[in-house]
Design a protein around this motif. Sequence first.
Motif, PDB file in Angstrom:
ATOM      1  N   LYS A  12      -8.296   0.849   4.590  1.00 29.47           N
ATOM      2  CA  LYS A  12      -7.401   1.145   5.715  1.00 29.47           C
ATOM      3  C   LYS A  12      -8.196   1.510   6.965  1.00 29.47           C
ATOM      4  O   LYS A  12      -7.876   1.060   8.067  1.00 29.47           O
ATOM      5  CB  LYS A  12      -6.464   2.295   5.354  1.00 29.47           C
ATOM      6  CG  LYS A  12      -5.399   1.942   4.347  1.00 29.47           C
ATOM      7  CD  LYS A  12      -4.552   3.176   4.068  1.00 29.47           C
ATOM      8  CE  LYS A  12      -3.495   2.932   3.025  1.00 29.47           C
ATOM      9  NZ  LYS A  12      -2.714   4.162   2.752  1.00 29.47           N
ATOM     10  N   HIS A  41      -1.999  -7.071   2.806  1.00 36.09           N
ATOM     11  CA  HIS A  41      -0.600  -7.514   2.840  1.00 36.09           C
ATOM     12  C   HIS A  41       0.285  -6.633   1.976  1.00 36.09           C
ATOM     13  O   HIS A  41       1.404  -6.287   2.368  1.00 36.09           O
ATOM     14  CB  HIS A  41      -0.484  -8.981   2.412  1.00 36.09           C
ATOM     15  CG  HIS A  41      -0.948  -9.937   3.452  1.00 36.09           C
ATOM     16  ND1 HIS A  41      -0.274 -10.156   4.626  1.00 36.09           N
ATOM     17  CD2 HIS A  41      -2.038 -10.740   3.508  1.00 36.09           C
ATOM     18  CE1 HIS A  41      -0.917 -11.047   5.358  1.00 36.09           C
ATOM     19  NE2 HIS A  41      -1.999 -11.411   4.700  1.00 36.09           N
ATOM     20  N   ARG A  42      -0.192  -6.270   0.798  1.00 38.88           N
ATOM     21  CA  ARG A  42       0.611  -5.421  -0.086  1.00 38.88           C
ATOM     22  C   ARG A  42       0.823  -4.029   0.504  1.00 38.88           C
ATOM     23  O   ARG A  42       1.859  -3.406   0.303  1.00 38.88           O
ATOM     24  CB  ARG A  42      -0.032  -5.334  -1.470  1.00 38.88           C
ATOM     25  CG  ARG A  42       0.114  -6.612  -2.282  1.00 38.88           C
ATOM     26  CD  ARG A  42      -0.328  -6.433  -3.714  1.00 38.88           C
ATOM     27  NE  ARG A  42      -1.721  -6.058  -3.878  1.00 38.88           N
ATOM     28  CZ  ARG A  42      -2.756  -6.905  -3.847  1.00 38.88           C
ATOM     29  NH1 ARG A  42      -2.547  -8.198  -3.647  1.00 38.88           N
ATOM     30  NH2 ARG A  42      -3.986  -6.473  -4.011  1.00 38.88           N
ATOM     31  N   GLY A  44       1.019  -3.519   3.627  1.00 39.56           N
ATOM     32  CA  GLY A  44       1.844  -3.696   4.820  1.00 39.56           C
ATOM     33  C   GLY A  44       1.122  -3.318   6.098  1.00 39.56           C
ATOM     34  O   GLY A  44       1.761  -2.912   7.070  1.00 39.56           O
ATOM     35  N   SER A  46      -0.634  -3.672   9.623  1.00 39.08           N
ATOM     36  CA  SER A  46      -0.259  -4.585  10.702  1.00 39.08           C
ATOM     37  C   SER A  46      -1.350  -5.616  10.952  1.00 39.08           C
ATOM     38  O   SER A  46      -2.530  -5.380  10.691  1.00 39.08           O
ATOM     39  CB  SER A  46      -0.002  -3.796  11.988  1.00 39.08           C
ATOM     40  OG  SER A  46      -1.205  -3.175  12.406  1.00 39.08           O
ATOM     41  N   ASN A  47      -0.907  -6.751  11.469  1.00 36.85           N
ATOM     42  CA  ASN A  47      -1.873  -7.771  11.883  1.00 36.85           C
ATOM     43  C   ASN A  47      -2.552  -7.295  13.150  1.00 36.85           C
ATOM     44  O   ASN A  47      -1.961  -6.591  13.962  1.00 36.85           O
ATOM     45  CB  ASN A  47      -1.161  -9.101  12.148  1.00 36.85           C
ATOM     46  CG  ASN A  47      -0.673  -9.731  10.875  1.00 36.85           C
ATOM     47  OD1 ASN A  47      -1.202  -9.454   9.805  1.00 36.85           O
ATOM     48  ND2 ASN A  47       0.345 -10.570  10.990  1.00 36.85           N
ATOM     49  N   ALA A  63       2.449   1.162   7.057  1.00 40.55           N
ATOM     50  CA  ALA A  63       3.822   0.714   7.302  1.00 40.55           C
ATOM     51  C   ALA A  63       4.706   1.160   6.156  1.00 40.55           C
ATOM     52  O   ALA A  63       4.381   0.955   4.987  1.00 40.55           O
ATOM     53  CB  ALA A  63       3.868  -0.796   7.448  1.00 40.55           C
ATOM     54  N   LYS A  64       5.796   1.803   6.511  1.00 43.20           N
ATOM     55  CA  LYS A  64       6.743   2.215   5.496  1.00 43.20           C
ATOM     56  C   LYS A  64       7.848   1.187   5.458  1.00 43.20           C
ATOM     57  O   LYS A  64       8.197   0.588   6.460  1.00 43.20           O
ATOM     58  CB  LYS A  64       7.304   3.588   5.822  1.00 43.20           C
ATOM     59  CG  LYS A  64       6.248   4.675   5.740  1.00 43.20           C
ATOM     60  CD  LYS A  64       6.842   6.020   5.964  1.00 43.20           C
ATOM     61  CE  LYS A  64       5.768   7.097   5.870  1.00 43.20           C
ATOM     62  NZ  LYS A  64       6.308   8.421   6.090  1.00 43.20           N
ATOM     63  N   ALA A  65       8.371   1.024   4.288  1.00 43.18           N
ATOM     64  CA  ALA A  65       9.442   0.046   4.130  1.00 43.18           C
ATOM     65  C   ALA A  65      10.677   0.547   4.845  1.00 43.18           C
ATOM     66  O   ALA A  65      11.267   1.548   4.466  1.00 43.18           O
ATOM     67  CB  ALA A  65       9.745  -0.187   2.657  1.00 43.18           C
ATOM     68  N   GLU A  66      11.012  -0.111   5.925  1.00 43.53           N
ATOM     69  CA  GLU A  66      12.205   0.229   6.674  1.00 43.53           C
ATOM     70  C   GLU A  66      13.221  -0.867   6.434  1.00 43.53           C
ATOM     71  O   GLU A  66      12.875  -2.042   6.405  1.00 43.53           O
ATOM     72  CB  GLU A  66      11.891   0.310   8.165  1.00 43.53           C
ATOM     73  CG  GLU A  66      10.944   1.436   8.523  1.00 43.53           C
ATOM     74  CD  GLU A  66      10.654   1.472  10.013  1.00 43.53           C
ATOM     75  OE1 GLU A  66      11.446   0.932  10.800  1.00 43.53           O
ATOM     76  OE2 GLU A  66       9.621   2.047  10.383  1.00 43.53           O
ATOM     77  N   LYS A  68      15.504  -3.664   7.108  1.00 45.65           N
ATOM     78  CA  LYS A  68      15.596  -4.609   8.218  1.00 45.65           C
ATOM     79  C   LYS A  68      17.057  -4.743   8.623  1.00 45.65           C
ATOM     80  O   LYS A  68      17.934  -4.795   7.760  1.00 45.65           O
ATOM     81  CB  LYS A  68      15.052  -5.984   7.811  1.00 45.65           C
ATOM     82  CG  LYS A  68      13.576  -5.971   7.528  1.00 45.65           C
ATOM     83  CD  LYS A  68      13.090  -7.352   7.193  1.00 45.65           C
ATOM     84  CE  LYS A  68      11.607  -7.355   6.927  1.00 45.65           C
ATOM     85  NZ  LYS A  68      11.111  -8.664   6.574  1.00 45.65           N
TER      86      LYS A  68
END
Length: 192
Positions: A12, A41-42, A44, A46-47, A63-66, A68
């Motif tokens: 990270k 990718h797993r 999450g 950012s690019n 990134a937390k799963a928000e 959509k």
Amino acid sequence: MSWTDERVETLKKMWGEGQSASQIAKELGGVTRNAVIGKVHRLGLSNRAGTGASKANAKPKVAKAEPKPKAAPKVEAAPKPAAPVTDVVPTGMPPRSAARRAIIPAGQPLPPQPSANEISPEALAKVSEVEKKSKKISLMELTERTCKWPVGDPATEDFWFCGLPVKAGKPYCEAHVGVAFQPMSARRDRRR
């Protein structure tokens, strides 16, 4: 190799600094570039659009799963009318009559269809006379001595093979050999 908490934190940190997946793989050791990309990718992460210098002081974001927001349902366009079935005929071939149209499944070769200008009128007349005299045999009745020229649509009941004696060294009778096999010069001229 397993992804320990320490290795994930290193990944990270280096990813946030803008280092490449190859550089991160070398630093971690025992892991490939593709494994690093997969883990990114797993997780999450950012690019990165910029270079490593612009992100050097930034903290890596997890990134937390928000959830959509649901998009409005797509309205499907009315299906286009199907195109009419046309003859599947190589260039230069006259179209067959509507009664003889056949749909050839994908991946299947087209049956031999020499163009009309390459077949002499005498050969065509000979073929129609021969087909009147043919034995009209089924697939199971074919032998090495019978003409294997197919007549009709294989999907119908009135499909048959010529069945007359073959010309020496050929799979067809004399009349069908005249239609099936073209002289070398005619084939060579057609390619140009």
